[in-house]
Structure formats: C-alpha cells, structure tokens
Design an enzyme around this catalytic site. Structure first.
Site, mmCIF file in Angstrom:
data_model
loop_
_atom_site.group_PDB
_atom_site.id
_atom_site.type_symbol
_atom_site.label_atom_id
_atom_site.label_comp_id
_atom_site.label_asym_id
_atom_site.label_seq_id
_atom_site.Cartn_x
_atom_site.Cartn_y
_atom_site.Cartn_z
ATOM 1 N N VAL A 96 15.892 -19.570 -10.997
ATOM 2 C CA VAL A 96 14.452 -19.662 -10.758
ATOM 3 C C VAL A 96 13.893 -20.977 -11.277
ATOM 4 O O VAL A 96 13.168 -21.695 -10.581
ATOM 5 C CB VAL A 96 13.734 -18.466 -11.410
ATOM 6 C CG1 VAL A 96 12.220 -18.629 -11.346
ATOM 7 C CG2 VAL A 96 14.143 -17.162 -10.721
ATOM 8 N N SER A 140 9.840 -9.224 -11.701
ATOM 9 C CA SER A 140 10.883 -8.741 -10.798
ATOM 10 C C SER A 140 10.387 -7.491 -10.092
ATOM 11 O O SER A 140 9.613 -6.712 -10.654
ATOM 12 C CB SER A 140 12.155 -8.418 -11.585
ATOM 13 O OG SER A 140 13.054 -7.652 -10.817
ATOM 14 N N SER A 141 10.857 -7.274 -8.876
ATOM 15 C CA SER A 141 10.444 -6.087 -8.124
ATOM 16 C C SER A 141 10.998 -4.798 -8.714
ATOM 17 O O SER A 141 10.578 -3.705 -8.327
ATOM 18 C CB SER A 141 10.890 -6.214 -6.656
ATOM 19 O OG SER A 141 12.300 -6.330 -6.564
ATOM 20 N N LYS A 174 9.940 -6.500 -18.339
ATOM 21 C CA LYS A 174 9.096 -7.222 -17.384
ATOM 22 C C LYS A 174 7.705 -6.587 -17.276
ATOM 23 O O LYS A 174 6.694 -7.288 -17.146
ATOM 24 C CB LYS A 174 9.776 -7.274 -16.017
ATOM 25 C CG LYS A 174 10.980 -8.203 -15.963
ATOM 26 C CD LYS A 174 10.576 -9.632 -16.279
ATOM 27 C CE LYS A 174 11.736 -10.600 -16.180
ATOM 28 N NZ LYS A 174 11.330 -11.995 -16.490
ATOM 29 N N HIS A 178 24.205 -10.686 -9.003
ATOM 30 C CA HIS A 178 23.503 -9.811 -8.071
ATOM 31 C C HIS A 178 24.310 -9.680 -6.782
ATOM 32 O O HIS A 178 25.290 -10.384 -6.559
ATOM 33 C CB HIS A 178 22.103 -10.344 -7.785
ATOM 34 C CG HIS A 178 21.159 -10.187 -8.933
ATOM 35 N ND1 HIS A 178 20.766 -11.239 -9.731
ATOM 36 C CD2 HIS A 178 20.534 -9.081 -9.429
ATOM 37 C CE1 HIS A 178 19.937 -10.795 -10.671
ATOM 38 N NE2 HIS A 178 19.778 -9.505 -10.505
#
Length: 321
Positions: free
Chosen positions: A16, A108-109, A141, A180
């Site tokens: 990121v 983050s989702s 988060k 991931h």
C-alpha cells in the site's frame, strides 16, 4: 495539499505504502517523509513521538500494518492485534498532538460482519459477528476507525479512513503460506509452469466471491480524498454520526475459481486446477457498496485481467528471478 506540503507515509515500503509514494511523486509531491523500519519503530510510543516532534508532518497517510492471508491470521493472531493497535495508537495520537492537517487511515474490508448483507455499506460496521479467521486484525482496524472518529468528535481533527477491498499489485507479498489469495495463486501457477506440474491445488471450494482492487487505483482514490476541499470532505466524512470512513473498491467481484482461471490464463499454465475443499474458505461474500466513493468523485480504472498481467510482470522481474 500544497505540492510543498510535508507528507508522512507510514509504511512506505509495503504494498500500500509504495503505491501511495508512486502516486504522490507522480502528482508532484516531493516533500515526503519515508522512514525505513530500522529508522522508525512505529510500535514504539517514544520513537513515534520523537519523530513527530522533529519532523512536524502536515499530512499523514497511515498505511503501516501487519498483514497476511488466512494462514497468517490464524497462526499469528496475537501479533495481528497487538502490532496493528500499537502502530495506530501511536501515529494517530501524535498526529493530533502535533496538529496534522489531515490524516488518512488505511483499513480493510474485513471490518464488516462475516454475513453482512451484500454489497456492504459503511453503516453495516458493528452489526454482526466477524469472520473468525481474521477477527484480531479486523478488531484492530475497527479500533483505528473509531479512534479517528473519536478524535474528530472531541478535538476537531480531520482524520478520515478508507476501507480498501482486497488489494493486489506491484510490491505484493508472494510468500507461499503468508500471502493473500491472488499473489499466492500467481506464485503457485508460475512455479507449476516452471516445474511442468500437471495440476495446481487451490485452497477451499472455489465458490467464495472476492472483490479485487489494483493497488495503484487504491492510491489514486486515497490521494483523491486527501486533495478534496474541506467543504466537500466535512459533510460526508467529518459529520458524526456519519461514518468517517468510505469503501474503496470496484463494486465488482469474481469467484475464487474465476480468479484462478484468469491467473492460469495470464501465466499461460497448461495444467488443471484442483480445489481442496478440506481447507478453509473464509468469508463467503465480500462485495463493497462503493456508491459513497463514487459520489465523492472517484472510480477505479484498472480492470482485473489487466491488473493481474501487470502484477505478474512485476513478479517475474522482481521475485521469480
């Protein structure tokens, strides 16, 4: 932000952070603070306080985090909650103490409930149980979001947050166990191609759906928010009880099976794909409602297959060698 503004990118060497740095430099922002991990320990309250006292950044992108896939989250839950909480607490609090004009927190989702209605709206936060495999990370988060929100309410700060969907691209982690799903697939298919393996085994049933965002699109959306005028930001992101965060994604998803097929095509792997249903699937659906971000004037640019092509090229040039 002025082009001469002093901007601190926390976590500038990660997936990121490096994308944010590329985007900032391409837009003419050259006064960047990019300390290496051996120069600034973000988990140390004293070190972060001293950094802010000395450098006095005007804007902060908080992209530093301990991240990983299902295996890493399951194996190191204590590290995921402790390290992320420590980093967030230090950077956000020192940003308040030293008068940072605007801070962007990267979330983050996974903050959303495991069985949240689809697509997921910002107001679904804290309406149900989290996915157990990454709950410690998600709780950290969520704490970061609520910290930004609380400082805005009490101190009048302008701390906002974005919740990117699953990110991928140059600079990703391609570790065979701790990465991931998409970078793991790229590595697995590439190695199978090199070794002439007849099949590639993919964890899970292949049926869960995932939304994926190319990391340079994430950086573009983040910079878009930081460049918006206060009068555009305030009504949407600084008006409690409206959420101080916004979803950042494509609003489109694919199954893990479809994702694997695209990777196989890009890598040009000729063998077959086998799905190991004994391995965990994770959250069944994770599609974000991105209408709020669209209303703020931003949409993604890079379609999935093109993004995977770019990522595979980077992997070949930087990792596979």
């Amino acid at each position: 932000m002025d082009k001469s503004s002093k901007i601190f990118v926390a976590g500038s060497k990660g997936l990121v952070g490096s994308a944010l740095v590329r985007k900032l430099l391409s837009h003419g922002y050259a006064n960047l603070l990019l300390p290496e991990i051996d120069q600034l320990d973000l988990t140390s309250q004293q070190a972060v306080a001293e950094f802010f006292r000395k450098e006095r950044p005007e804007y902060v992108f908080l992209a530093a985090a301990k991240v990983g896939g299902i295996y890493a989250n399951n194996t190191y839950p204590a590290e995921f909650i402790y390290l992320n909480l420590a980093i967030q607490n230090n950077v956000i609090h020192q940003s308040y103490l030293h008068g940072v004009k605007r801070l962007l927190f990267l979330g983050s989702s996974c903050i959303y409930p495991k069985l949240a209605p689809q697509p997921m709206k910002e107001e679904y936060l804290l309406t149900g149980l989290l996915e157990p495999t990454n709950e410690p990370y998600a709780i950290a988060k969520i704490a970061g979001i609520k910290m930004c929100e609380s400082y805005n309410r009490q101190y009048g700060t302008k701390f906002i947050a974005v919740m990117p969907t699953n990110l991928y691209g140059p600079g990703d982690n391609f570790h065979p166990e701790n990465s991931h799903v998409l970078p793991a697939l790229i590595r697995r298919f590439h190695e199978a191609k090199i070794k002439n393996s007849p099949e590639v085994v993919v964890w899970g049933s292949g049926t869960p759906r995932r939304e994926l965002l190319y990391v340079d699109d994430m950086a573009d959306g983040s910079l878009h928010l930081m460049e918006l005028a206060d009068e555009l930001i305030a009504p949407e992101l600084l008006s409690y009880p409206k959420p101080c965060f916004v979803n950042l994604g494509t609003g489109e998803d694919v199954t893990i099976r479809e994702m694997a097929e695209i990777v196989r095509k890009v890598v040009e792997y000729p063998g077959i794909i086998v799905f190991d249903a004994s391995k965990p699937d994770g959250t069944p659906l994770k599609l974000q409602d991105v209408s709020r971000m669209h209303d703020l004037g931003w949409r993604h640019n890079v379609v999935l297959e093109e993004g995977i092509h770019r990522t595979y090229r980077w992997y070949i040039e930087n990792i596979a060698q």
